[in-house]
Design a protein around this motif. Structure first.
Motif, PDB file in Angstrom:
ATOM      1  N   ARG A 458       2.675  -2.836   9.488  1.00  0.00           N
ATOM      2  CA  ARG A 458       3.602  -2.588   8.422  1.00  0.00           C
ATOM      3  C   ARG A 458       4.224  -3.586   7.774  1.00  0.00           C
ATOM      4  O   ARG A 458       4.288  -3.872   6.366  1.00  0.00           O
ATOM      5  CB  ARG A 458       4.510  -1.109   8.727  1.00  0.00           C
ATOM      6  CG  ARG A 458       3.839   0.104   8.820  1.00  0.00           C
ATOM      7  CD  ARG A 458       4.784   0.926   9.318  1.00  0.00           C
ATOM      8  NE  ARG A 458       5.666   1.748   8.335  1.00  0.00           N
ATOM      9  CZ  ARG A 458       6.786   2.211   8.390  1.00  0.00           C
ATOM     10  NH1 ARG A 458       7.377   2.306   9.706  1.00  0.00           N
ATOM     11  NH2 ARG A 458       7.535   2.728   7.456  1.00  0.00           N
ATOM     12  N   CYS A 462       2.540  -3.913   4.039  1.00  0.00           N
ATOM     13  CA  CYS A 462       2.927  -2.732   3.251  1.00  0.00           C
ATOM     14  C   CYS A 462       2.804  -2.538   1.797  1.00  0.00           C
ATOM     15  O   CYS A 462       2.589  -3.972   1.068  1.00  0.00           O
ATOM     16  CB  CYS A 462       4.810  -2.820   3.379  1.00  0.00           C
ATOM     17  SG  CYS A 462       5.278  -1.423   2.359  1.00  0.00           S
ATOM     18  N   ALA A 463       2.029  -1.544   1.277  1.00  0.00           N
ATOM     19  CA  ALA A 463       1.686  -1.573   0.198  1.00  0.00           C
ATOM     20  C   ALA A 463       2.774  -1.049  -0.897  1.00  0.00           C
ATOM     21  O   ALA A 463       2.632  -0.868  -2.266  1.00  0.00           O
ATOM     22  CB  ALA A 463       0.543  -0.805  -0.347  1.00  0.00           C
ATOM     23  N   CYS A 465       3.622   2.082  -0.921  1.00  0.00           N
ATOM     24  CA  CYS A 465       3.044   3.357  -1.631  1.00  0.00           C
ATOM     25  C   CYS A 465       4.069   4.444  -1.405  1.00  0.00           C
ATOM     26  O   CYS A 465       3.967   5.454  -2.194  1.00  0.00           O
ATOM     27  CB  CYS A 465       1.910   3.811  -0.864  1.00  0.00           C
ATOM     28  SG  CYS A 465       2.215   4.383   0.966  1.00  0.00           S
ATOM     29  N   CYS A 468       5.912   6.909   3.487  1.00  0.00           N
ATOM     30  CA  CYS A 468       7.213   7.087   4.399  1.00  0.00           C
ATOM     31  C   CYS A 468       8.464   7.441   3.961  1.00  0.00           C
ATOM     32  O   CYS A 468       9.162   8.438   4.393  1.00  0.00           O
ATOM     33  CB  CYS A 468       7.266   5.703   5.277  1.00  0.00           C
ATOM     34  SG  CYS A 468       7.610   4.252   4.300  1.00  0.00           S
ATOM     35  N   CYS A 498       2.303   6.243   7.851  1.00  0.00           N
ATOM     36  CA  CYS A 498       1.869   5.254   7.080  1.00  0.00           C
ATOM     37  C   CYS A 498       0.477   5.004   6.737  1.00  0.00           C
ATOM     38  O   CYS A 498      -0.480   5.172   8.110  1.00  0.00           O
ATOM     39  CB  CYS A 498       2.410   4.081   7.561  1.00  0.00           C
ATOM     40  SG  CYS A 498       1.738   2.409   6.548  1.00  0.00           S
TER      41      CYS A 498
HETATM   42  S1  SF4 Z   1       3.932   4.189   4.088  1.00  0.00           S
HETATM   43 FE1  SF4 Z   1       3.482   3.018   2.426  1.00  0.00          FE
HETATM   44  S2  SF4 Z   1       5.462   2.083   1.795  1.00  0.00           S
HETATM   45 FE2  SF4 Z   1       5.719   2.970   3.804  1.00  0.00          FE
HETATM   46  S3  SF4 Z   1       5.225   1.285   5.204  1.00  0.00           S
HETATM   47 FE3  SF4 Z   1       3.271   2.183   4.895  1.00  0.00          FE
HETATM   48  S4  SF4 Z   1       2.416   1.178   3.137  1.00  0.00           S
HETATM   49 FE4  SF4 Z   1       4.640   0.734   3.323  1.00  0.00          FE
END
Ligand code: SF4
Ligand code: SF4
Ligand SMILES: [Zn+2]
Length: 504
Positions: A458, A462-463, A465, A468, A498
Protein backbone atom coordinates in the motif's frame (compact mmCIF):
# COMPACT_ATOMS: atom_id res chain seq x y z
CA UNK A 1 -29.46 -28.78 -13.60
CA UNK A 2 -31.95 -30.92 -15.47
CA UNK A 3 -33.62 -30.05 -18.72
CA UNK A 4 -36.74 -31.97 -19.70
CA UNK A 5 -38.47 -32.09 -23.02
CA UNK A 6 -42.00 -33.09 -23.97
CA UNK A 7 -41.82 -35.50 -26.87
CA UNK A 8 -45.44 -34.97 -27.82
CA UNK A 9 -45.43 -31.22 -27.93
CA UNK A 10 -41.73 -30.94 -28.77
CA UNK A 11 -41.02 -28.18 -26.28
CA UNK A 12 -38.70 -27.81 -23.27
CA UNK A 13 -40.31 -28.14 -19.84
CA UNK A 14 -39.44 -26.34 -16.64
CA UNK A 15 -41.16 -29.00 -14.52
CA UNK A 16 -41.26 -32.80 -14.82
CA UNK A 17 -44.54 -33.08 -16.65
CA UNK A 18 -45.92 -31.28 -19.67
CA UNK A 19 -48.86 -29.12 -18.66
CA UNK A 20 -50.28 -29.30 -22.14
CA UNK A 21 -50.46 -33.07 -22.75
CA UNK A 22 -49.57 -34.51 -19.34
CA UNK A 23 -46.63 -36.55 -20.63
CA UNK A 24 -43.57 -37.01 -18.41
CA UNK A 25 -40.70 -35.03 -19.91
CA UNK A 26 -37.66 -36.81 -21.25
CA UNK A 27 -34.36 -35.69 -19.73
CA UNK A 28 -32.01 -34.06 -22.23
CA UNK A 29 -28.35 -34.82 -21.45
CA UNK A 30 -26.92 -31.32 -21.20
CA UNK A 31 -23.64 -30.17 -19.70
CA UNK A 32 -23.43 -29.24 -16.02
CA UNK A 33 -22.78 -25.60 -16.85
CA UNK A 34 -25.44 -25.38 -19.54
CA UNK A 35 -28.36 -23.35 -18.07
CA UNK A 36 -29.96 -23.08 -21.53
CA UNK A 37 -31.92 -20.11 -22.81
CA UNK A 38 -33.96 -19.52 -25.95
CA UNK A 39 -31.87 -18.88 -29.05
CA UNK A 40 -32.75 -15.49 -30.50
CA UNK A 41 -32.85 -14.48 -34.12
CA UNK A 42 -29.28 -13.21 -34.08
CA UNK A 43 -28.11 -16.54 -32.58
CA UNK A 44 -29.92 -18.53 -35.28
CA UNK A 45 -28.53 -16.27 -37.95
CA UNK A 46 -25.02 -16.99 -36.71
CA UNK A 47 -25.76 -20.73 -36.55
CA UNK A 48 -27.09 -20.69 -40.10
CA UNK A 49 -24.07 -18.82 -41.44
CA UNK A 50 -21.64 -21.20 -39.77
CA UNK A 51 -23.48 -24.33 -40.88
CA UNK A 52 -23.85 -23.25 -44.46
CA UNK A 53 -20.25 -22.14 -44.70
CA UNK A 54 -18.89 -25.35 -43.24
CA UNK A 55 -21.31 -27.94 -44.56
CA UNK A 56 -22.95 -26.30 -47.56
CA UNK A 57 -26.19 -24.49 -48.38
CA UNK A 58 -29.26 -26.13 -46.89
CA UNK A 59 -27.43 -27.52 -43.88
CA UNK A 60 -29.36 -25.36 -41.44
CA UNK A 61 -32.63 -26.85 -42.67
CA UNK A 62 -31.15 -30.34 -42.43
CA UNK A 63 -30.05 -29.84 -38.85
CA UNK A 64 -33.16 -28.07 -37.54
CA UNK A 65 -35.61 -30.19 -39.49
CA UNK A 66 -38.66 -28.46 -38.16
CA UNK A 67 -38.01 -24.90 -39.06
CA UNK A 68 -40.31 -23.88 -36.23
CA UNK A 69 -39.01 -26.09 -33.43
CA UNK A 70 -37.87 -24.39 -30.26
CA UNK A 71 -34.09 -23.96 -30.21
CA UNK A 72 -32.17 -23.41 -26.98
CA UNK A 73 -28.55 -22.38 -26.48
CA UNK A 74 -26.77 -23.69 -23.39
CA UNK A 75 -23.26 -22.94 -22.20
CA UNK A 76 -20.59 -25.57 -22.61
CA UNK A 77 -17.18 -25.43 -20.97
CA UNK A 78 -14.57 -24.15 -23.42
CA UNK A 79 -11.76 -21.62 -23.76
CA UNK A 80 -14.09 -19.08 -25.30
CA UNK A 81 -17.82 -19.04 -26.03
CA UNK A 82 -19.34 -22.44 -26.73
CA UNK A 83 -23.06 -23.13 -27.00
CA UNK A 84 -24.83 -26.45 -26.88
CA UNK A 85 -27.45 -26.21 -29.60
CA UNK A 86 -30.53 -27.94 -28.21
CA UNK A 87 -33.64 -28.69 -30.26
CA UNK A 88 -36.16 -31.49 -30.73
CA UNK A 89 -35.17 -32.83 -27.32
CA UNK A 90 -31.52 -33.41 -28.12
CA UNK A 91 -28.19 -31.62 -28.10
CA UNK A 92 -27.52 -31.34 -31.83
CA UNK A 93 -23.97 -30.07 -31.51
CA UNK A 94 -21.77 -27.24 -30.32
CA UNK A 95 -21.49 -23.81 -31.84
CA UNK A 96 -18.22 -22.35 -30.59
CA UNK A 97 -15.76 -19.55 -31.15
CA UNK A 98 -12.49 -21.20 -32.11
CA UNK A 99 -9.55 -19.16 -30.84
CA UNK A 100 -7.11 -20.88 -33.20
CA UNK A 101 -8.87 -19.82 -36.38
CA UNK A 102 -10.59 -16.83 -34.74
CA UNK A 103 -13.91 -17.89 -36.20
CA UNK A 104 -17.14 -19.65 -35.23
CA UNK A 105 -17.48 -23.38 -35.88
CA UNK A 106 -20.09 -26.06 -35.47
CA UNK A 107 -19.32 -29.55 -34.27
CA UNK A 108 -22.26 -31.93 -34.55
CA UNK A 109 -23.14 -34.31 -31.73
CA UNK A 110 -24.40 -37.79 -32.42
CA UNK A 111 -27.99 -36.58 -32.86
CA UNK A 112 -26.80 -33.75 -35.07
CA UNK A 113 -24.53 -35.98 -37.13
CA UNK A 114 -27.48 -38.27 -37.94
CA UNK A 115 -29.14 -35.28 -39.57
CA UNK A 116 -26.22 -33.90 -41.55
CA UNK A 117 -24.07 -36.99 -42.14
CA UNK A 118 -24.66 -36.85 -45.91
CA UNK A 119 -22.80 -33.55 -45.84
CA UNK A 120 -19.80 -34.79 -43.88
CA UNK A 121 -16.70 -36.58 -45.08
CA UNK A 122 -16.21 -40.07 -43.68
CA UNK A 123 -13.36 -42.14 -42.38
CA UNK A 124 -14.38 -45.74 -42.84
CA UNK A 125 -13.27 -47.27 -39.56
CA UNK A 126 -14.05 -47.87 -35.92
CA UNK A 127 -11.73 -46.17 -33.45
CA UNK A 128 -11.43 -45.22 -29.78
CA UNK A 129 -11.33 -41.76 -28.26
CA UNK A 130 -7.89 -40.15 -28.67
CA UNK A 131 -6.89 -42.39 -31.58
CA UNK A 132 -5.32 -40.78 -34.64
CA UNK A 133 -7.33 -41.84 -37.69
CA UNK A 134 -5.78 -39.90 -40.55
CA UNK A 135 -3.68 -37.05 -41.87
CA UNK A 136 -5.15 -33.60 -42.40
CA UNK A 137 -4.12 -31.03 -44.97
CA UNK A 138 -4.95 -27.39 -45.22
CA UNK A 139 -8.47 -26.90 -46.52
CA UNK A 140 -9.68 -30.26 -45.16
CA UNK A 141 -12.88 -30.12 -43.10
CA UNK A 142 -12.62 -29.57 -39.33
CA UNK A 143 -14.65 -32.66 -38.53
CA UNK A 144 -15.08 -36.07 -40.17
CA UNK A 145 -17.37 -38.92 -39.23
CA UNK A 146 -16.05 -42.36 -38.46
CA UNK A 147 -18.20 -45.48 -38.17
CA UNK A 148 -18.60 -44.95 -34.42
CA UNK A 149 -17.75 -41.34 -33.68
CA UNK A 150 -16.36 -38.03 -34.76
CA UNK A 151 -12.79 -37.03 -35.59
CA UNK A 152 -11.45 -33.49 -35.15
CA UNK A 153 -8.72 -31.88 -37.18
CA UNK A 154 -5.96 -31.09 -34.69
CA UNK A 155 -2.84 -29.75 -36.38
CA UNK A 156 -2.18 -32.05 -39.31
CA UNK A 157 -4.04 -35.07 -37.92
CA UNK A 158 -7.57 -36.30 -37.40
CA UNK A 159 -8.10 -37.39 -33.81
CA UNK A 160 -11.22 -39.05 -32.39
CA UNK A 161 -12.78 -36.64 -29.90
CA UNK A 162 -16.08 -38.40 -29.35
CA UNK A 163 -17.30 -41.96 -29.58
CA UNK A 164 -21.03 -42.29 -30.15
CA UNK A 165 -23.12 -44.39 -27.86
CA UNK A 166 -25.44 -45.58 -30.58
CA UNK A 167 -28.38 -43.62 -29.23
CA UNK A 168 -30.72 -42.61 -32.03
CA UNK A 169 -31.90 -39.07 -32.51
CA UNK A 170 -35.33 -38.43 -31.13
CA UNK A 171 -38.18 -38.82 -33.54
CA UNK A 172 -40.22 -35.70 -33.59
CA UNK A 173 -43.87 -36.54 -33.86
CA UNK A 174 -45.32 -33.08 -33.92
CA UNK A 175 -43.94 -29.64 -34.20
CA UNK A 176 -46.47 -27.60 -32.37
CA UNK A 177 -45.13 -24.63 -30.53
CA UNK A 178 -46.65 -25.14 -27.15
CA UNK A 179 -43.84 -23.61 -25.18
CA UNK A 180 -46.04 -21.48 -22.96
CA UNK A 181 -49.00 -23.84 -22.66
CA UNK A 182 -46.64 -26.60 -21.58
CA UNK A 183 -45.11 -24.46 -18.80
CA UNK A 184 -47.63 -21.79 -17.86
CA UNK A 185 -48.74 -23.07 -14.45
CA UNK A 186 -45.16 -23.63 -13.32
CA UNK A 187 -44.04 -20.14 -14.39
CA UNK A 188 -47.01 -18.71 -12.50
CA UNK A 189 -46.14 -20.77 -9.42
CA UNK A 190 -42.51 -19.75 -9.43
CA UNK A 191 -43.50 -16.13 -9.91
CA UNK A 192 -45.97 -16.13 -7.01
CA UNK A 193 -43.56 -17.94 -4.71
CA UNK A 194 -40.86 -15.35 -5.43
CA UNK A 195 -43.31 -12.48 -4.99
CA UNK A 196 -44.44 -13.89 -1.66
CA UNK A 197 -40.81 -14.17 -0.56
CA UNK A 198 -40.26 -10.51 -1.47
CA UNK A 199 -43.42 -9.52 0.42
CA UNK A 200 -42.23 -11.37 3.52
CA UNK A 201 -38.80 -9.72 3.32
CA UNK A 202 -40.47 -6.34 3.15
CA UNK A 203 -42.63 -7.11 6.22
CA UNK A 204 -39.53 -8.14 8.09
CA UNK A 205 -36.95 -5.58 6.97
CA UNK A 206 -38.96 -2.57 5.80
CA UNK A 207 -38.38 -0.68 2.57
CA UNK A 208 -36.47 -2.77 0.04
CA UNK A 209 -34.01 -1.70 -2.62
CA UNK A 210 -34.09 -3.55 -5.92
CA UNK A 211 -30.56 -3.62 -7.31
CA UNK A 212 -31.25 -3.30 -10.97
CA UNK A 213 -28.30 -4.11 -13.21
CA UNK A 214 -29.95 -3.80 -16.60
CA UNK A 215 -29.89 -7.58 -17.04
CA UNK A 216 -32.90 -9.85 -17.50
CA UNK A 217 -32.74 -11.41 -14.03
CA UNK A 218 -32.97 -8.09 -12.28
CA UNK A 219 -35.73 -7.07 -14.69
CA UNK A 220 -37.62 -10.13 -13.43
CA UNK A 221 -37.02 -9.05 -9.81
CA UNK A 222 -38.36 -5.60 -10.61
CA UNK A 223 -41.53 -7.10 -12.05
CA UNK A 224 -41.93 -9.45 -9.08
CA UNK A 225 -41.39 -6.65 -6.57
CA UNK A 226 -44.07 -4.62 -8.31
CA UNK A 227 -46.50 -7.55 -8.16
CA UNK A 228 -45.72 -8.30 -4.52
CA UNK A 229 -47.20 -5.02 -3.37
CA UNK A 230 -44.17 -4.19 -1.22
CA UNK A 231 -42.58 -0.79 -0.72
CA UNK A 232 -39.37 -0.59 -2.74
CA UNK A 233 -37.06 1.70 -4.62
CA UNK A 234 -34.88 0.85 -7.59
CA UNK A 235 -31.12 1.31 -7.58
CA UNK A 236 -28.85 1.24 -10.61
CA UNK A 237 -25.09 1.38 -10.34
CA UNK A 238 -23.30 2.86 -13.31
CA UNK A 239 -19.72 1.61 -13.38
CA UNK A 240 -18.78 4.13 -16.06
CA UNK A 241 -17.84 1.33 -18.45
CA UNK A 242 -21.33 0.12 -19.32
CA UNK A 243 -22.64 -0.15 -22.84
CA UNK A 244 -25.10 2.62 -23.81
CA UNK A 245 -27.91 0.05 -24.09
CA UNK A 246 -27.42 -0.78 -20.41
CA UNK A 247 -27.18 2.84 -19.30
CA UNK A 248 -30.47 3.36 -21.12
CA UNK A 249 -32.01 0.85 -18.69
CA UNK A 250 -31.08 3.08 -15.75
CA UNK A 251 -34.15 5.17 -16.57
CA UNK A 252 -36.07 2.64 -14.51
CA UNK A 253 -34.10 3.53 -11.37
CA UNK A 254 -34.98 5.93 -8.54
CA UNK A 255 -31.38 6.21 -7.40
CA UNK A 256 -28.41 5.98 -9.76
CA UNK A 257 -25.05 5.41 -8.15
CA UNK A 258 -22.10 6.28 -10.30
CA UNK A 259 -18.43 5.47 -10.32
CA UNK A 260 -17.92 8.41 -12.68
CA UNK A 261 -14.58 8.20 -14.42
CA UNK A 262 -12.99 6.11 -11.64
CA UNK A 263 -12.13 3.33 -14.02
CA UNK A 264 -10.04 5.51 -16.30
CA UNK A 265 -8.52 7.31 -13.33
CA UNK A 266 -7.33 4.16 -11.59
CA UNK A 267 -6.61 1.74 -14.40
CA UNK A 268 -3.16 3.27 -15.09
CA UNK A 269 -2.27 2.44 -11.48
CA UNK A 270 -4.03 -0.88 -10.91
CA UNK A 271 -3.58 -2.17 -14.44
CA UNK A 272 -6.36 -3.95 -16.40
CA UNK A 273 -8.95 -5.66 -14.22
CA UNK A 274 -8.47 -9.41 -14.28
CA UNK A 275 -10.41 -12.51 -13.38
CA UNK A 276 -8.02 -13.04 -10.49
CA UNK A 277 -7.72 -9.31 -9.74
CA UNK A 278 -11.13 -7.73 -9.70
CA UNK A 279 -10.29 -4.36 -8.28
CA UNK A 280 -12.98 -3.07 -10.61
CA UNK A 281 -15.78 -4.72 -8.59
CA UNK A 282 -14.65 -3.00 -5.43
CA UNK A 283 -13.97 0.42 -6.91
CA UNK A 284 -16.76 0.60 -9.50
CA UNK A 285 -19.55 -1.36 -7.88
CA UNK A 286 -19.26 -2.03 -4.16
CA UNK A 287 -18.00 1.36 -3.04
CA UNK A 288 -20.52 3.49 -5.00
CA UNK A 289 -23.32 1.10 -3.97
CA UNK A 290 -22.40 1.28 -0.31
CA UNK A 291 -22.17 5.06 -0.46
CA UNK A 292 -25.57 5.30 -2.15
CA UNK A 293 -27.43 2.81 0.04
CA UNK A 294 -25.93 3.39 3.48
CA UNK A 295 -28.80 4.33 5.76
CA UNK A 296 -31.38 3.94 2.96
CA UNK A 297 -32.35 0.31 3.46
CA UNK A 298 -31.71 -2.85 5.43
CA UNK A 299 -32.12 -5.16 2.48
CA UNK A 300 -31.41 -5.18 -1.23
CA UNK A 301 -32.84 -7.63 -3.74
CA UNK A 302 -30.62 -8.92 -6.51
CA UNK A 303 -31.32 -11.06 -9.57
CA UNK A 304 -28.55 -13.52 -8.80
CA UNK A 305 -29.27 -17.17 -9.73
CA UNK A 306 -27.24 -20.13 -8.61
CA UNK A 307 -27.17 -21.71 -12.08
CA UNK A 308 -25.40 -18.67 -13.48
CA UNK A 309 -22.01 -20.17 -12.73
CA UNK A 310 -20.38 -22.96 -10.79
CA UNK A 311 -19.17 -20.38 -8.26
CA UNK A 312 -22.71 -19.45 -7.42
CA UNK A 313 -24.01 -23.01 -7.28
CA UNK A 314 -23.92 -23.11 -3.48
CA UNK A 315 -24.86 -19.52 -2.77
CA UNK A 316 -27.56 -18.81 -0.21
CA UNK A 317 -30.81 -16.99 -0.69
CA UNK A 318 -30.16 -14.32 1.96
CA UNK A 319 -26.72 -13.23 3.09
CA UNK A 320 -24.67 -10.37 4.50
CA UNK A 321 -22.21 -8.96 1.99
CA UNK A 322 -18.98 -7.92 3.71
CA UNK A 323 -18.84 -4.88 1.48
CA UNK A 324 -22.31 -3.65 2.42
CA UNK A 325 -22.14 -3.69 6.23
CA UNK A 326 -25.57 -3.53 7.83
CA UNK A 327 -27.40 -4.35 4.60
CA UNK A 328 -28.67 -7.85 3.85
CA UNK A 329 -28.81 -9.11 0.28
CA UNK A 330 -31.56 -11.45 -0.91
CA UNK A 331 -31.85 -13.38 -4.16
CA UNK A 332 -35.57 -14.15 -4.66
CA UNK A 333 -34.98 -16.14 -7.86
CA UNK A 334 -31.86 -17.96 -6.68
CA UNK A 335 -33.20 -21.39 -7.75
CA UNK A 336 -34.48 -20.29 -11.14
CA UNK A 337 -32.86 -21.48 -14.34
CA UNK A 338 -32.24 -19.16 -17.27
CA UNK A 339 -35.15 -20.84 -19.02
CA UNK A 340 -37.46 -20.06 -16.06
CA UNK A 341 -36.40 -16.43 -16.20
CA UNK A 342 -36.80 -16.17 -19.96
CA UNK A 343 -40.21 -17.85 -19.96
CA UNK A 344 -41.24 -15.37 -17.28
CA UNK A 345 -39.90 -12.44 -19.31
CA UNK A 346 -41.56 -13.59 -22.52
CA UNK A 347 -44.93 -14.54 -21.07
CA UNK A 348 -45.18 -11.45 -18.82
CA UNK A 349 -43.79 -9.20 -21.54
CA UNK A 350 -41.11 -7.78 -19.25
CA UNK A 351 -38.94 -5.28 -21.10
CA UNK A 352 -35.29 -6.33 -21.21
CA UNK A 353 -31.98 -4.98 -22.44
CA UNK A 354 -31.63 -5.00 -26.23
CA UNK A 355 -28.12 -6.43 -25.96
CA UNK A 356 -29.50 -9.92 -25.37
CA UNK A 357 -30.94 -9.94 -28.84
CA UNK A 358 -27.66 -8.80 -30.35
CA UNK A 359 -25.94 -11.96 -29.17
CA UNK A 360 -24.77 -11.04 -25.68
CA UNK A 361 -25.28 -13.80 -23.16
CA UNK A 362 -24.56 -11.63 -20.15
CA UNK A 363 -24.90 -7.95 -19.49
CA UNK A 364 -22.01 -6.20 -17.84
CA UNK A 365 -19.17 -3.78 -18.34
CA UNK A 366 -17.96 -3.91 -21.91
CA UNK A 367 -14.40 -4.80 -21.00
CA UNK A 368 -15.29 -7.18 -18.16
CA UNK A 369 -12.42 -9.67 -17.74
CA UNK A 370 -14.99 -12.47 -17.35
CA UNK A 371 -16.22 -11.88 -20.88
CA UNK A 372 -15.05 -13.90 -23.86
CA UNK A 373 -13.14 -12.86 -26.95
CA UNK A 374 -16.27 -13.39 -29.02
CA UNK A 375 -18.05 -10.86 -26.76
CA UNK A 376 -15.27 -8.32 -27.24
CA UNK A 377 -15.54 -8.73 -31.02
CA UNK A 378 -19.24 -7.92 -30.73
CA UNK A 379 -18.54 -4.84 -28.62
CA UNK A 380 -16.05 -3.75 -31.25
CA UNK A 381 -18.66 -4.21 -33.95
CA UNK A 382 -21.52 -2.44 -32.17
CA UNK A 383 -19.57 0.30 -30.35
CA UNK A 384 -16.19 0.63 -32.07
CA UNK A 385 -15.40 3.87 -30.24
CA UNK A 386 -15.70 2.19 -26.82
CA UNK A 387 -13.46 -0.68 -27.80
CA UNK A 388 -10.93 1.64 -29.38
CA UNK A 389 -10.51 3.57 -26.16
CA UNK A 390 -9.74 0.33 -24.31
CA UNK A 391 -7.37 -0.96 -26.98
CA UNK A 392 -5.60 2.38 -27.11
CA UNK A 393 -5.09 2.19 -23.37
CA UNK A 394 -3.69 -1.35 -23.59
CA UNK A 395 -1.32 -0.53 -26.44
CA UNK A 396 -0.16 2.66 -24.76
CA UNK A 397 0.73 0.72 -21.62
CA UNK A 398 2.86 -1.82 -23.43
CA UNK A 399 0.53 -4.69 -24.25
CA UNK A 400 1.32 -6.33 -27.57
CA UNK A 401 -0.97 -6.99 -30.55
CA UNK A 402 -1.18 -10.64 -29.58
CA UNK A 403 -1.83 -10.07 -25.90
CA UNK A 404 -4.68 -7.77 -26.84
CA UNK A 405 -6.05 -10.08 -29.53
CA UNK A 406 -6.27 -13.03 -27.14
CA UNK A 407 -7.27 -10.93 -24.14
CA UNK A 408 -4.32 -12.04 -22.06
CA UNK A 409 -4.83 -9.04 -19.79
CA UNK A 410 -7.82 -10.94 -18.36
CA UNK A 411 -5.61 -12.76 -15.84
CA UNK A 412 -2.70 -12.14 -13.53
CA UNK A 413 -1.90 -15.83 -13.68
CA UNK A 414 -2.71 -16.74 -17.28
CA UNK A 415 -4.11 -20.30 -17.38
CA UNK A 416 -1.82 -22.83 -19.00
CA UNK A 417 -3.99 -23.46 -22.05
CA UNK A 418 -3.90 -19.75 -22.90
CA UNK A 419 -0.16 -19.43 -22.58
CA UNK A 420 0.28 -20.72 -26.12
CA UNK A 421 -1.04 -17.33 -27.22
CA UNK A 422 1.53 -15.36 -25.24
CA UNK A 423 2.62 -14.13 -21.87
CA UNK A 424 0.61 -12.40 -19.18
CA UNK A 425 1.63 -9.35 -17.21
CA UNK A 426 4.14 -8.80 -14.48
CA UNK A 427 2.67 -9.02 -10.99
CA UNK A 428 2.92 -6.07 -8.67
CA UNK A 429 6.07 -7.15 -6.88
CA UNK A 430 6.91 -6.09 -3.43
CA UNK A 431 9.52 -3.48 -4.20
CA UNK A 432 12.58 -3.48 -2.03
CA UNK A 433 11.80 -1.83 1.27
CA UNK A 434 14.50 0.78 0.75
CA UNK A 435 12.64 2.17 -2.24
CA UNK A 436 9.42 2.78 -0.34
CA UNK A 437 9.15 6.38 0.83
CA UNK A 438 9.82 6.11 4.53
CA UNK A 439 7.20 8.64 5.51
CA UNK A 440 4.51 6.70 3.67
CA UNK A 441 5.61 3.45 5.19
CA UNK A 442 5.51 4.80 8.72
CA UNK A 443 2.10 6.34 8.17
CA UNK A 444 0.56 3.12 6.87
CA UNK A 445 2.39 1.08 9.48
CA UNK A 446 -0.11 2.43 12.05
CA UNK A 447 -2.52 -0.14 10.65
CA UNK A 448 -0.17 -3.06 11.32
CA UNK A 449 3.63 -2.99 11.20
CA UNK A 450 6.24 -1.71 8.70
CA UNK A 451 7.25 -5.29 7.91
CA UNK A 452 3.73 -6.32 6.93
CA UNK A 453 3.79 -6.94 3.13
CA UNK A 454 0.30 -5.42 2.87
CA UNK A 455 1.58 -2.21 4.40
CA UNK A 456 4.61 -2.15 2.09
CA UNK A 457 2.48 -2.68 -0.99
CA UNK A 458 0.00 0.00 0.00
CA UNK A 459 2.84 2.41 0.82
CA UNK A 460 4.44 1.83 -2.59
CA UNK A 461 1.49 1.58 -4.93
CA UNK A 462 -1.52 3.33 -3.36
CA UNK A 463 -3.80 4.50 -6.16
CA UNK A 464 -5.89 6.73 -3.94
CA UNK A 465 -9.01 4.83 -4.92
CA UNK A 466 -10.76 5.52 -1.64
CA UNK A 467 -11.92 1.98 -0.98
CA UNK A 468 -10.25 1.94 2.44
CA UNK A 469 -11.47 5.40 3.38
CA UNK A 470 -15.06 4.45 2.49
CA UNK A 471 -15.07 1.80 5.19
CA UNK A 472 -12.97 3.47 7.86
CA UNK A 473 -13.31 7.02 9.14
CA UNK A 474 -9.69 7.00 10.33
CA UNK A 475 -8.47 7.21 6.72
CA UNK A 476 -8.41 10.30 4.55
CA UNK A 477 -7.34 10.65 0.95
CA UNK A 478 -4.72 13.40 0.80
CA UNK A 479 -3.02 14.40 -2.47
CA UNK A 480 -4.39 11.26 -4.06
CA UNK A 481 -3.01 8.91 -1.40
CA UNK A 482 -4.47 7.11 1.60
CA UNK A 483 -3.45 8.82 4.83
CA UNK A 484 -3.94 7.14 8.20
CA UNK A 485 -4.96 9.62 10.87
CA UNK A 486 -4.59 9.31 14.64
CA UNK A 487 -8.06 7.85 14.94
CA UNK A 488 -6.68 4.50 13.71
CA UNK A 489 -7.00 1.69 16.26
CA UNK A 490 -4.86 -0.76 14.27
CA UNK A 491 -7.71 -3.14 13.55
CA UNK A 492 -6.11 -4.04 10.20
CA UNK A 493 -9.36 -4.07 8.22
CA UNK A 494 -8.06 -1.64 5.58
CA UNK A 495 -5.22 -4.02 4.75
CA UNK A 496 -7.77 -6.66 3.81
CA UNK A 497 -9.93 -4.30 1.76
CA UNK A 498 -7.30 -2.62 -0.41
CA UNK A 499 -7.68 -3.83 -4.03
CA UNK A 500 -3.87 -3.87 -4.41
CA UNK A 501 -3.77 -6.91 -2.16
CA UNK A 502 -6.37 -8.91 -4.06
CA UNK A 503 -3.88 -11.11 -5.85
CA UNK A 504 -1.38 -11.53 -3.06
S1 SF4 B 1 -7.68 1.02 -0.82
FE1 SF4 B 1 -7.15 2.45 -2.46
S2 SF4 B 1 -6.75 4.35 -1.33
FE2 SF4 B 1 -6.66 2.71 0.19
S3 SF4 B 1 -4.49 2.11 0.26
FE3 SF4 B 1 -5.48 0.78 -1.23
S4 SF4 B 1 -5.15 1.80 -3.20
FE4 SF4 B 1 -4.76 3.31 -1.60
S1 SF4 C 1 -9.30 0.07 9.14
FE1 SF4 C 1 -8.44 -0.30 11.16
S2 SF4 C 1 -6.22 -0.36 10.80
FE2 SF4 C 1 -7.12 0.58 8.98
S3 SF4 C 1 -7.02 2.78 9.41
FE3 SF4 C 1 -9.04 2.07 10.07
S4 SF4 C 1 -8.77 1.62 12.24
FE4 SF4 C 1 -6.72 1.72 11.34
ZN1 LIG D 1 -46.68 -32.10 -24.07
Amino acid sequence: MKLRWCRNCNVPLISDRCESCGELGLEVPISRTSDPRPAWESDLKLLREVLEKEYGAGCYADLLRNGDSVVLFGRAPYMDTSYEVISDGAVLGHLFFDLFSFSWKFKPSEAGAVRIEHRMEKINRVADKGEVVGEAKEGDPDFKLTLNGIACKIGNKYVITRVFKGRKAIDVKQDRKLLFEANEREIGLKGSRASLFIYRMWRKHGKLVVSFSGGKDSAVILDLAEKSGCDYIVYFNDTGIEMPETVEQSKKADIVGSAGDSFWRYVPKFGPPARDYRWCCKVLKLVPTYKALKGVTKMTLVGQRRFESLDRMRSKKVWMNDWLPGILTAAPINEWTALDAWLYVMSRKVEVNKLYFMGFERIGCYLCPSARISDFLKVKEIHPELWKRWEDFLFSTGWSENQVKYGLWRWIDVPKRFRIFGEGRKRIELSEASKIPRERLMNLAKTSSPEDPAVMIRASFCAGCGVCSTYCDAIEIRNGLAFITDRCNSCGLCNRLCPLLLHH
